[in-house]
Design a protein around this motif. Structure first.
Motif, short mmCIF file in Angstrom:
data_model
loop_
_atom_site.label_atom_id
_atom_site.label_comp_id
_atom_site.label_asym_id
_atom_site.label_seq_id
_atom_site.Cartn_x
_atom_site.Cartn_y
_atom_site.Cartn_z
N ILE A 60 36.60 33.21 38.23
CA ILE A 60 36.44 32.08 39.14
C ILE A 60 35.73 30.90 38.47
O ILE A 60 35.78 29.78 38.98
N ALA A 61 35.06 31.13 37.36
CA ALA A 61 34.34 30.06 36.68
C ALA A 61 35.25 29.25 35.77
O ALA A 61 34.92 28.13 35.40
N GLU A 62 36.42 29.80 35.43
CA GLU A 62 37.33 29.12 34.51
C GLU A 62 38.34 28.30 35.31
O GLU A 62 39.18 28.84 36.02
N ARG A 63 38.26 26.98 35.18
CA ARG A 63 39.14 26.09 35.92
C ARG A 63 39.93 25.17 35.00
O ARG A 63 40.69 24.33 35.47
N ARG A 64 39.76 25.31 33.70
CA ARG A 64 40.38 24.37 32.76
C ARG A 64 41.68 24.90 32.17
O ARG A 64 42.43 24.13 31.57
N VAL A 65 41.94 26.19 32.31
CA VAL A 65 43.18 26.77 31.78
C VAL A 65 43.87 27.55 32.90
O VAL A 65 43.25 27.96 33.88
N SER A 66 45.17 27.76 32.74
CA SER A 66 45.92 28.54 33.73
C SER A 66 45.55 30.01 33.63
O SER A 66 45.16 30.50 32.56
N GLN A 67 45.66 30.72 34.74
CA GLN A 67 45.37 32.16 34.77
C GLN A 67 46.46 32.88 35.57
O GLN A 67 47.12 32.28 36.42
N ASP A 68 46.64 34.14 35.27
CA ASP A 68 47.57 34.99 36.01
C ASP A 68 46.82 36.21 36.51
O ASP A 68 45.93 36.74 35.83
N GLY A 69 47.18 36.66 37.67
CA GLY A 69 46.56 37.86 38.23
C GLY A 69 47.51 38.58 39.17
O GLY A 69 48.56 38.04 39.54
N ARG A 70 47.15 39.78 39.52
CA ARG A 70 47.95 40.58 40.45
C ARG A 70 47.04 41.17 41.51
O ARG A 70 45.87 41.43 41.25
N LEU A 71 47.62 41.37 42.65
CA LEU A 71 46.81 41.79 43.79
C LEU A 71 47.65 42.67 44.71
O LEU A 71 48.82 42.37 44.97
N LYS A 72 47.06 43.76 45.17
CA LYS A 72 47.70 44.61 46.18
C LYS A 72 46.97 44.42 47.49
O LYS A 72 45.74 44.48 47.53
N VAL A 73 47.72 44.18 48.56
CA VAL A 73 47.12 44.02 49.87
C VAL A 73 47.85 44.90 50.87
O VAL A 73 49.00 45.29 50.66
N ARG A 74 47.15 45.20 51.96
CA ARG A 74 47.75 45.98 53.04
C ARG A 74 47.61 45.18 54.33
O ARG A 74 46.51 44.80 54.74
N ILE A 75 48.75 44.89 54.95
CA ILE A 75 48.77 44.16 56.22
C ILE A 75 49.37 45.10 57.27
O ILE A 75 50.58 45.34 57.27
N GLY A 76 48.52 45.63 58.11
CA GLY A 76 48.99 46.64 59.06
C GLY A 76 49.46 47.87 58.30
O GLY A 76 48.71 48.47 57.54
N GLU A 77 50.72 48.22 58.49
CA GLU A 77 51.28 49.39 57.80
C GLU A 77 52.01 49.00 56.52
O GLU A 77 52.51 49.87 55.81
N ARG A 78 52.08 47.71 56.21
CA ARG A 78 52.84 47.25 55.05
C ARG A 78 51.94 47.06 53.84
O ARG A 78 50.85 46.49 53.94
N SER A 79 52.38 47.53 52.69
CA SER A 79 51.69 47.31 51.43
C SER A 79 52.49 46.31 50.61
O SER A 79 53.69 46.47 50.43
N LEU A 80 51.81 45.28 50.14
CA LEU A 80 52.48 44.21 49.41
C LEU A 80 51.81 43.97 48.07
O LEU A 80 50.60 44.19 47.91
N ASP A 81 52.58 43.53 47.11
CA ASP A 81 52.06 43.11 45.81
C ASP A 81 52.15 41.59 45.75
O ASP A 81 53.18 41.00 46.08
N LEU A 82 51.06 40.95 45.32
CA LEU A 82 51.05 39.50 45.15
C LEU A 82 50.81 39.18 43.68
O LEU A 82 49.87 39.69 43.07
N ARG A 83 51.66 38.37 43.12
CA ARG A 83 51.46 37.87 41.75
C ARG A 83 50.86 36.47 41.85
O ARG A 83 51.46 35.57 42.42
N ILE A 84 49.67 36.30 41.29
CA ILE A 84 48.92 35.05 41.44
C ILE A 84 49.00 34.24 40.14
O ILE A 84 48.83 34.79 39.05
N SER A 85 49.24 32.95 40.27
CA SER A 85 49.23 32.05 39.12
C SER A 85 48.47 30.79 39.49
O SER A 85 48.72 30.20 40.54
N THR A 86 47.52 30.39 38.64
CA THR A 86 46.79 29.14 38.84
C THR A 86 47.10 28.19 37.70
O THR A 86 47.35 28.61 36.57
N LEU A 87 47.10 26.90 38.02
CA LEU A 87 47.40 25.87 37.02
C LEU A 87 46.54 24.65 37.28
O LEU A 87 46.57 24.09 38.38
N PRO A 88 45.75 24.22 36.28
CA PRO A 88 44.93 23.00 36.47
C PRO A 88 45.83 21.77 36.57
O PRO A 88 46.69 21.55 35.72
N THR A 89 45.67 20.98 37.63
CA THR A 89 46.41 19.75 37.79
C THR A 89 45.44 18.60 37.98
O THR A 89 44.22 18.78 37.95
#
Length: 631
Positions: free
Chosen positions: A249-278
């Motif tokens: 969270i401290a790095e804001r000058r370069v792009s980052q990629d991450g992955r996240l698993k979440v559960r919404i009710g009975e559904r399990s989802l995978d989220l692919r996260i990408s950040t880009l400094p603009t």
């Protein structure tokens, strides 16, 4: 030389007169305790807060900051106690390399700068802002726990998103979680994700603008603007998403990629996260993947009968390569999974190499590529070949090494599925050659190629017919000659007024025959390969799309959006169907209007025949009465 006071700077700049300054200074003895000179000047009506701040910025050569349109970093705010912020009327903005950027109503307050430097242990970079904006920002930033329901009311969701962390994650997130644990921010991020999932969005875009943060969703391949968030929530929202995905969270000058698993009710989802400094801050894109979703079969993708049979033939061969090609977001992965599902059996060993694993297939060994650890496609493929596979799925042929190993594997008895990024089926062969795969290897290994696009389908709840105008049909020329009725969606609540609901594929299926192999092996040019493919019965993408437009599945507007057709291609469509006399595409195997075969042969001796013949004059084979009647 003594440092001038604020009053003197305002007089020097001409913003106020010496008499006005003297009048206010003369009343300071009766002023309220703690009331500042700037506030007294504003109350007197001599100037505005913004005038004072911009004048000080110009005179002192210190940057002016409009806090309402500035991304305030939560981690910077935490470095300074609220008590000091209120005492000196300052707000921490950001922290970079031991330097704290500080918005100040009075940048000449050296005591404030010294106290904050001592308190934080950081060097101070002062900026100028107004008293009102700093006061409001202090209340917001230091009281995140106060209700902000008005910011999420438009999303209309109360569901919670449960973050599922990996069991082997050794990273201690306690401190980071605490930094972004304000319930309103958590609720806002949860609401954004739930709202996207319920609207069947494939991507969530959080885009900072100059004075607000835009939230957009990609639904059925089209971007939709959902709402605009105030600028001040940008930092906390981005930080919350980064913490969920275990990103820095401290790095804001370069792009980052991450992955996240979440559960919404009975559904399990995978989220692919990408950040880009603009220019206005970090843009966040979240790709939503439902790994537990059911995989459609080949017969549910929208293949025509001819293309379905050709595809089933190529995927049920014991060895060889089957390629699926198209641009990003054209449904290649879904088609590859459908192919795997159609041949899945306990008698064969299927291994997939993917980046990432988009769907979980029961009974299939799936490998996730990780370039950071050296687990690339090529490295994984070599390892997989030592696992005694019968069928291998390679998510994408990205480089020469992967492509060559895949072709070698197919020649040694393996059935290989993979994807490429090309515009059509024939150009995939050219792409493989450009990747330095030998011609003989391509010719020997290739079973077939499926090129595809995704088009939105007309909403069944508001579907209506209409008579197309001549100019609407002009783009597709002879392909739509004689067409008097097409279909479209009027727009309703079910489709959010778009007229479309869901998507289907349009396809170009090239089944490799002996002639095509010989042309590839002799390095024939692309136009000869295309001619051979058409003569073998391949239906081009745009032709398959036209069939689905005429059949009422999609619209001409949608087809034109995803398939580019040149004027030359339209002018070439000059062949006439021998059964219904309507114009069809050159080289087409079947008429798009009556579905009759374009190449008329005797089923007994395979010699050419005419539509009006009752029987073959060569072998006396009788023809079907239905065909004669139609002719």
């Amino acid at each position: 030389m003594a440092v001038k006071k604020i009053g003197e700077l305002l007089v020097d700049s001409g913003l106020i007169s010496p008499e006005q300054l003297s009048e206010v200074l003369g009343q300071t003895k009766g002023a309220k305790k703690g009331e500042r000179l700037g506030s007294m000047l504003v109350n007197k009506g001599f100037c505005d807060e913004i005038d004072i701040a911009q004048t000080l910025s110009f005179q002192l050569k210190i940057p002016f900051v409009d806090i309402s349109s500035t991304d305030v970093e939560p981690e910077a705010v935490e470095l300074l106690e609220e008590k000091l912020a209120k005492k000196f009327l300052v707000l921490p903005i950001s922290v970079r390399k031991k330097v704290l950027k500080l918005a100040m109503a009075d940048p000449l307050n050296l005591d404030a700068i010294d106290d904050i430097r001592f308190s934080t242990g950081l060097q101070i970079q002062p900026c100028v802002s107004t008293v009102k904006s700093i006061t409001g920002a202090i209340q917001r930033q230091y009281h995140m726990n106060d209700p902000i329901e008005e910011l999420v009311v438009d999303l209309k969701h109360d569901s919670l998103v449960e973050v599922v962390h990996d069991a082997d994650s050794g990273r201690d997130l306690t401190e980071q979680v605490r930094r972004s644990a304000a319930p309103p921010i958590i609720k806002m991020v949860d609401s954004i994700i739930v709202h996207a999932v319920e609207n069947k969005a494939s991507d969530i875009h959080i885009e900072p603008q100059e004075k607000e943060v835009k939230l957009r969703l990609r639904v059925d391949g089209i971007m939709r603007e959902t709402m605009q968030l105030p600028k001040w929530v940008q930092g906390p929202v981005v930080s919350r998403i980064k913490i969920m995905a275990k990103m820095d969270i401290a790095e804001r000058r370069v792009s980052q990629d991450g992955r996240l698993k979440v559960r919404i009710g009975e559904r399990s989802l995978d989220l692919r996260i990408s950040t880009l400094p603009t220019h206005y801050g970090e843009t966040v894109v979240m790709r939503v993947l439902d790994s537990k979703a059911s995989v459609a079969g080949l017969n549910g993708l929208g293949l025509s009968e001819r293309d379905y049979k050709a595809t089933m033939d190529m995927v049920h061969r014991p060895q060889g390569i089957v390629l699926v090609t198209g641009p990003t977001g054209s449904g290649k992965s879904s088609t590859l999974y459908a192919m795997i599902t159609s041949i899945m059996s306990e008698k064969i060993n299927i291994i997939t190499i993917e980046d990432p694993i988009e769907y979980e297939l029961k009974g299939v060994n799936q490998v996730a590529v990780n370039d950071k650890t050296g687990l690339s496609f090529a490295y994984s493929l070599r390892s997989v070949l030592r696992q005694d596979p019968d069928v291998i799925l390679i998510g994408e042929m990205r480089d020469t090494e992967t492509a060559v190993i895949a072709h070698q594997a197919s020649l040694t008895g393996h059935l290989v599925f993979s994807s490429l990024h090309t515009n059509d089926a024939v150009s995939s062969v050219v792409r493989l050659k450009n990747m330095d795969v030998p011609n003989y290897m391509i010719a020997s290994a290739l079973n077939g190629i499926v090129a595809q696009r995704l088009v939105r389908t007309i909403c069944t709840e508001c579907k209506e017919s209409y008579r197309p105008a001549a100019e609407e049909l002009d783009r597709y020329g002879a392909l739509l000659a004689g067409t008097t009725k097409l279909y479209r969606g009027a727009g309703c609540d079910c489709c959010n007024g778009s007229g479309y609901s869901g998507r289907m594929g349009i396809f170009e299926v090239l089944s490799v025959n002996d002639r095509f192999r010989s042309l590839v092996a002799t390095d024939a040019p692309e136009h000869e390969l295309l001619k051979a493919a058409l003569e073998a019965g391949m239906t081009p993408l745009h032709m398959d799309g036209v069939r689905k437009v005429v059949g009422g599945s999609t619209t001409l507007e949608e087809l034109t959006r995803v398939v580019y057709l040149t004027k030359g291609e339209v002018e070439e469509e000059g062949e006439t169907c021998p059964w219904c006399n309507k114009a069809v595409e050159v080289g087409a195997e079947y008429c798009a209007h009556c579905d009759r075969p374009m190449v008329l042969e005797c089923p007994g001796c395979f010699k050419p025949r005419e539509p009006q013949w009752i029987a073959c004059p060569y072998c006396a084979e009788k023809f079907e009465f239905e065909e004669r009647e139609h002719a």
